[in-house]
Design an enzyme around this catalytic site. Structure first.
Site, mmCIF file in Angstrom:
data_model
loop_
_atom_site.group_PDB
_atom_site.id
_atom_site.type_symbol
_atom_site.label_atom_id
_atom_site.label_comp_id
_atom_site.label_asym_id
_atom_site.label_seq_id
_atom_site.Cartn_x
_atom_site.Cartn_y
_atom_site.Cartn_z
ATOM 1 N N GLY A 178 1.122 -1.137 -0.064
ATOM 2 C CA GLY A 178 -0.046 -0.004 -0.212
ATOM 3 C C GLY A 178 0.919 1.453 -0.076
ATOM 4 O O GLY A 178 0.523 2.302 -0.589
ATOM 5 N N ASP A 179 2.047 1.198 0.486
ATOM 6 C CA ASP A 179 3.013 2.213 0.888
ATOM 7 C C ASP A 179 3.192 2.709 -0.791
ATOM 8 O O ASP A 179 3.253 3.689 -1.245
ATOM 9 C CB ASP A 179 4.207 1.986 1.301
ATOM 10 C CG ASP A 179 5.168 3.110 1.202
ATOM 11 O OD1 ASP A 179 4.772 4.289 1.639
ATOM 12 O OD2 ASP A 179 6.445 2.840 1.027
#
Length: 127
Positions: A10-11
């Site tokens: 997700g980063d």
């Protein structure tokens, strides 16, 4: 899947969205693009971003966020507030989860709400 693994993915998803948004504004020096991106993907900014999504998340999405926020194994960078860092990890876990589910429209919807409310300047604006 581990919430920290989801956050790892997700980063990258969140950062890519930020980079896309800045380059959509037009050409700018790479150093300026980098500084602007870092300001939006840092823990404090992502912690603020999750606050902007209150009331928009489904029960399932809220659960994923909580799992990411509460995951063990956080190594908090020395310049980050531990609470903000954990909240940012929860946001990243949510984006990673949605990405793996193929929920591109949902990712864009949530990211657009964040971007609108932050009132982000263009990449060409002075820092």
């Amino acid at each position: 899947m581990s919430p920290l693994t989801l956050a790892f993915l997700g980063d990258a998803v969140f950062e890519l969205l930020v980079r896309e948004r800045f380059i959509a504004d037009g050409n700018a020096p790479v150093a300026k693009l980098h500084k602007k991106t870092v300001a939006v993907v840092c823990a404090s900014a992502q912690s603020n971003a999750i606050s902007l999504l209150e009331g928009l998340l489904s029960e399932e999405e809220t659960d994923i966020y909580r799992r990411g926020r509460n995951a063990n194994g956080h190594h908090v960078p020395k310049n980050a507030d531990p609470i903000a860092y954990r909240r940012a990890t929860g946001l990243e876990a949510l984006f990673g989860y949605l990405y793996l589910k193929g929920e591109q429209e949902r990712i864009r919807f949530l990211f657009d709400r964040i971007w609108e409310q932050l009132g982000q300047p263009s990449a060409s604006d002075k820092i």
